[in-house]
Design a protein around this motif. Sequence first.
Motif, PDB file in Angstrom:
ATOM      1  N   LEU A 171       5.648  78.299  55.124  1.00 42.53           N
ATOM      2  CA  LEU A 171       6.634  77.449  56.196  1.00 42.53           C
ATOM      3  C   LEU A 171       7.559  76.838  55.115  1.00 42.53           C
ATOM      4  O   LEU A 171       9.003  76.793  55.490  1.00 42.53           O
ATOM      5  CB  LEU A 171       5.790  76.242  56.626  1.00 42.53           C
ATOM      6  CG  LEU A 171       4.927  76.606  57.719  1.00 42.53           C
ATOM      7  CD1 LEU A 171       4.218  75.376  58.344  1.00 42.53           C
ATOM      8  CD2 LEU A 171       5.576  77.327  58.920  1.00 42.53           C
ATOM      9  N   PHE A 172       7.422  76.575  54.072  1.00 42.75           N
ATOM     10  CA  PHE A 172       8.795  76.157  52.859  1.00 42.75           C
ATOM     11  C   PHE A 172       9.600  77.247  52.685  1.00 42.75           C
ATOM     12  O   PHE A 172      10.773  77.019  52.898  1.00 42.75           O
ATOM     13  CB  PHE A 172       7.946  75.579  51.577  1.00 42.75           C
ATOM     14  CG  PHE A 172       9.060  75.266  50.541  1.00 42.75           C
ATOM     15  CD1 PHE A 172       9.559  73.957  50.650  1.00 42.75           C
ATOM     16  CD2 PHE A 172       9.432  76.199  49.759  1.00 42.75           C
ATOM     17  CE1 PHE A 172      10.546  73.911  49.646  1.00 42.75           C
ATOM     18  CE2 PHE A 172      10.250  75.972  48.881  1.00 42.75           C
ATOM     19  CZ  PHE A 172      10.888  74.888  48.811  1.00 42.75           C
ATOM     20  N   LEU A 173       9.011  78.553  52.438  1.00 36.85           N
ATOM     21  CA  LEU A 173       9.833  79.541  52.412  1.00 36.85           C
ATOM     22  C   LEU A 173      10.724  79.869  53.679  1.00 36.85           C
ATOM     23  O   LEU A 173      12.002  80.140  53.538  1.00 36.85           O
ATOM     24  CB  LEU A 173       9.203  80.696  52.070  1.00 36.85           C
ATOM     25  CG  LEU A 173       9.973  82.088  52.132  1.00 36.85           C
ATOM     26  CD1 LEU A 173      10.930  82.261  50.825  1.00 36.85           C
ATOM     27  CD2 LEU A 173       8.851  83.309  51.652  1.00 36.85           C
ATOM     28  N   ASP A 174      10.071  79.705  55.018  1.00 37.08           N
ATOM     29  CA  ASP A 174      11.082  79.898  56.066  1.00 37.08           C
ATOM     30  C   ASP A 174      12.032  78.893  56.247  1.00 37.08           C
ATOM     31  O   ASP A 174      13.169  79.154  56.737  1.00 37.08           O
ATOM     32  CB  ASP A 174      10.022  79.733  57.293  1.00 37.08           C
ATOM     33  CG  ASP A 174      10.660  79.929  58.781  1.00 37.08           C
ATOM     34  OD1 ASP A 174      11.266  80.843  58.702  1.00 37.08           O
ATOM     35  OD2 ASP A 174      10.858  78.869  59.357  1.00 37.08           O
ATOM     36  N   GLU A 175      11.924  77.467  55.811  1.00 37.67           N
ATOM     37  CA  GLU A 175      12.923  76.469  55.765  1.00 37.67           C
ATOM     38  C   GLU A 175      13.890  76.631  54.799  1.00 37.67           C
ATOM     39  O   GLU A 175      15.255  76.699  54.893  1.00 37.67           O
ATOM     40  CB  GLU A 175      12.224  75.277  55.439  1.00 37.67           C
ATOM     41  CG  GLU A 175      11.383  74.461  56.423  1.00 37.67           C
ATOM     42  CD  GLU A 175      12.055  74.346  57.681  1.00 37.67           C
ATOM     43  OE1 GLU A 175      13.406  73.972  57.846  1.00 37.67           O
ATOM     44  OE2 GLU A 175      11.418  74.434  58.960  1.00 37.67           O
ATOM     45  N   TRP A 176      13.714  77.016  53.490  1.00 38.81           N
ATOM     46  CA  TRP A 176      14.443  77.775  52.587  1.00 38.81           C
ATOM     47  C   TRP A 176      15.501  78.890  53.014  1.00 38.81           C
ATOM     48  O   TRP A 176      16.751  78.928  53.084  1.00 38.81           O
ATOM     49  CB  TRP A 176      13.803  78.087  51.418  1.00 38.81           C
ATOM     50  CG  TRP A 176      14.931  78.635  50.211  1.00 38.81           C
ATOM     51  CD1 TRP A 176      15.425  77.612  49.269  1.00 38.81           C
ATOM     52  CD2 TRP A 176      15.217  79.926  50.295  1.00 38.81           C
ATOM     53  NE1 TRP A 176      16.212  78.663  48.456  1.00 38.81           N
ATOM     54  CE2 TRP A 176      16.104  79.989  48.857  1.00 38.81           C
ATOM     55  CE3 TRP A 176      14.979  81.143  50.757  1.00 38.81           C
ATOM     56  CZ2 TRP A 176      16.848  81.175  48.655  1.00 38.81           C
ATOM     57  CZ3 TRP A 176      15.778  82.277  50.528  1.00 38.81           C
ATOM     58  CH2 TRP A 176      16.448  82.278  49.212  1.00 38.81           C
ATOM     59  N   ARG A 177      14.795  79.763  53.809  1.00 39.95           N
ATOM     60  CA  ARG A 177      15.533  80.942  54.422  1.00 39.95           C
ATOM     61  C   ARG A 177      16.653  80.505  55.500  1.00 39.95           C
ATOM     62  O   ARG A 177      17.801  80.997  55.253  1.00 39.95           O
ATOM     63  CB  ARG A 177      14.516  81.872  54.999  1.00 39.95           C
ATOM     64  CG  ARG A 177      15.289  83.097  55.520  1.00 39.95           C
ATOM     65  CD  ARG A 177      14.232  84.051  56.115  1.00 39.95           C
ATOM     66  NE  ARG A 177      13.279  83.302  57.269  1.00 39.95           N
ATOM     67  CZ  ARG A 177      13.778  83.511  58.605  1.00 39.95           C
ATOM     68  NH1 ARG A 177      14.815  84.117  58.881  1.00 39.95           N
ATOM     69  NH2 ARG A 177      13.264  83.029  59.403  1.00 39.95           N
ATOM     70  N   ARG A 178      16.006  79.697  56.425  1.00 40.46           N
ATOM     71  CA  ARG A 178      16.791  79.031  57.601  1.00 40.46           C
ATOM     72  C   ARG A 178      18.304  78.347  56.790  1.00 40.46           C
ATOM     73  O   ARG A 178      19.280  78.262  57.153  1.00 40.46           O
ATOM     74  CB  ARG A 178      16.292  78.051  58.401  1.00 40.46           C
ATOM     75  CG  ARG A 178      15.254  78.695  59.160  1.00 40.46           C
ATOM     76  CD  ARG A 178      14.299  77.815  59.762  1.00 40.46           C
ATOM     77  NE  ARG A 178      13.275  78.313  60.848  1.00 40.46           N
ATOM     78  CZ  ARG A 178      13.485  78.335  62.004  1.00 40.46           C
ATOM     79  NH1 ARG A 178      14.629  78.141  62.455  1.00 40.46           N
ATOM     80  NH2 ARG A 178      12.484  79.093  62.731  1.00 40.46           N
ATOM     81  N   GLN A 179      17.934  77.628  55.770  1.00 38.81           N
ATOM     82  CA  GLN A 179      18.900  76.597  55.084  1.00 38.81           C
ATOM     83  C   GLN A 179      19.954  77.540  54.359  1.00 38.81           C
ATOM     84  O   GLN A 179      21.151  77.438  54.332  1.00 38.81           O
ATOM     85  CB  GLN A 179      18.654  75.461  54.211  1.00 38.81           C
ATOM     86  CG  GLN A 179      19.413  74.690  53.758  1.00 38.81           C
ATOM     87  CD  GLN A 179      18.805  73.489  53.021  1.00 38.81           C
ATOM     88  OE1 GLN A 179      17.549  73.407  52.935  1.00 38.81           O
ATOM     89  NE2 GLN A 179      19.415  72.567  52.434  1.00 38.81           N
ATOM     90  N   TYR A 180      19.520  78.523  53.464  1.00 35.10           N
ATOM     91  CA  TYR A 180      20.310  79.143  52.460  1.00 35.10           C
ATOM     92  C   TYR A 180      20.757  80.279  52.791  1.00 35.10           C
ATOM     93  O   TYR A 180      21.786  80.925  52.442  1.00 35.10           O
ATOM     94  CB  TYR A 180      19.696  79.075  51.191  1.00 35.10           C
ATOM     95  CG  TYR A 180      19.434  77.797  50.412  1.00 35.10           C
ATOM     96  CD1 TYR A 180      20.717  77.115  50.040  1.00 35.10           C
ATOM     97  CD2 TYR A 180      18.346  77.153  50.622  1.00 35.10           C
ATOM     98  CE1 TYR A 180      20.414  75.851  49.523  1.00 35.10           C
ATOM     99  CE2 TYR A 180      17.945  75.890  50.156  1.00 35.10           C
ATOM    100  CZ  TYR A 180      19.381  75.121  49.487  1.00 35.10           C
ATOM    101  OH  TYR A 180      19.206  73.816  49.019  1.00 35.10           O
ATOM    102  N   ARG A 181      19.979  80.985  53.823  1.00 38.36           N
ATOM    103  CA  ARG A 181      20.507  82.446  54.172  1.00 38.36           C
ATOM    104  C   ARG A 181      21.056  82.534  55.623  1.00 38.36           C
ATOM    105  O   ARG A 181      21.635  83.441  55.986  1.00 38.36           O
ATOM    106  CB  ARG A 181      19.238  83.437  53.991  1.00 38.36           C
ATOM    107  CG  ARG A 181      18.623  83.333  52.503  1.00 38.36           C
ATOM    108  CD  ARG A 181      17.554  84.508  52.445  1.00 38.36           C
ATOM    109  NE  ARG A 181      18.005  85.861  52.643  1.00 38.36           N
ATOM    110  CZ  ARG A 181      17.364  86.986  52.871  1.00 38.36           C
ATOM    111  NH1 ARG A 181      16.118  86.672  52.783  1.00 38.36           N
ATOM    112  NH2 ARG A 181      17.835  88.214  53.148  1.00 38.36           N
ATOM    113  N   GLY A 182      20.751  81.624  56.339  1.00 36.92           N
ATOM    114  CA  GLY A 182      21.379  81.520  57.742  1.00 36.92           C
ATOM    115  C   GLY A 182      20.546  82.135  58.880  1.00 36.92           C
ATOM    116  O   GLY A 182      19.544  82.746  58.412  1.00 36.92           O
TER     117      GLY A 182
END
Length: 424
Positions: free
Chosen positions: A402-413
């Motif tokens: 879930l942390f990786l998903d949040e990072w992906r949403r924030q930084y990769r769009g």
Amino acid sequence: MSSPLRILVVLPLYGGSLPIGRYCARALTSMGHAVRLFDAPVFHSAFTGLKTLELPPSSLGPLENSFLQVLNQGILAQVEQFEPDLVLALAQAPLNRLSLQKLRKAGVRTAMWFVEDWQVFDYWQAYAPLYDVFAVIQKEPFQEKLVAAGQEHAPYLPLAALPEFHRPLTLTAEETREYGADIGFLGAGYPNRRLAFRPLAGRDFKIWGSDWDGESVLAPCIQRQGQRIGEEESVKIYNASRINLNLHSSLKTDRLVSHGDFVNPRTFELAAMGAFQLVDRRRLLPELFAEDELACFDSESELYEKIDYFLSHPEERAQYSRRARERVLAEHTYMQRMQQLLDYVAEACGPWRAAAAQTVIAQPLQELLQHLELGPGASFENVVHRLRQQSGVLSDVETAILFLDEWRRQYRGAGAKCCRVTRG
């Protein structure tokens, strides 16, 4: 095939092939493939709602076409994001010619399972040549006509059952009272069925399903005023009926037992449940079931005779049901049909492309996938979706995902491509 595939299953807006599409998706997931649905039925009410505008056909038609164009744009967007190895469409899926041409140009493999009667639904003539593979439930002369239309990859793929869903049930006393009967039928009120079933009026006979409007003779037998019955409830009805009638549909009334070719899904589903059925004899039936596995009839008079016979011989009903179930589990499941289809696509179009870089899944992640009821080829997006539906304290692995998903949403769009959980 050792590596999992990414498969987009395109469902129709409504109709008899809709549950079949869902069964295919469940089977493919159980086989370890990463499956995504284009769930067209969620748009059905909006599509039919256009008719409430009370427009003339000249105005309503363009509106409906524009709506279907939007659905096609949605399908193509899913293809672009998901990057499937195969787009599998069920009969009457809302994929238009332009979209199919774009998919072919982009090198995306496509297949349709045409679970329709080609003589009743003739749209195949325009669409069949645009699919890489066009699987059918009938043989000649249909396959010859497909070749003439430009489609040489048209394997015969009969219908099937999903054993974990179409299964024997132990019903409660209340369910037995509600659904049980000496004779049961679930299906639409086609003309041949109306006429064939009328002599059974007055007996312990329950009819379930829609399109029985205006049927006065059988009205006392029709349950719930002809409401549609969902798949879950249908399993209870089939299990509760001592004899399930399985008369294939026909629009003609000059011959009520048509002796047609294709075998309907009800035949396989009833057999998988261990439910007894009387089925009209079909030309393609002998290669699917043996004589002692299904009780068949050739005419209305034979149907009525066999109803009386088998009601008084429950032990023979049980023997037929047991043998039919054994045959389905051995040869006629959706997992087997999907493997046959995938093998044929690879034969017709060449081997599946090499999977992306593979990594060995750590034991905690394997256990998580099993807990979420996902196969080893599940997409990262599917894992996150299942996780967000769970409750309780998160494990270290769940927290990391879930942390990786949040990072992906924030930084990769939002348009970033998802990672894929795979196995070595």
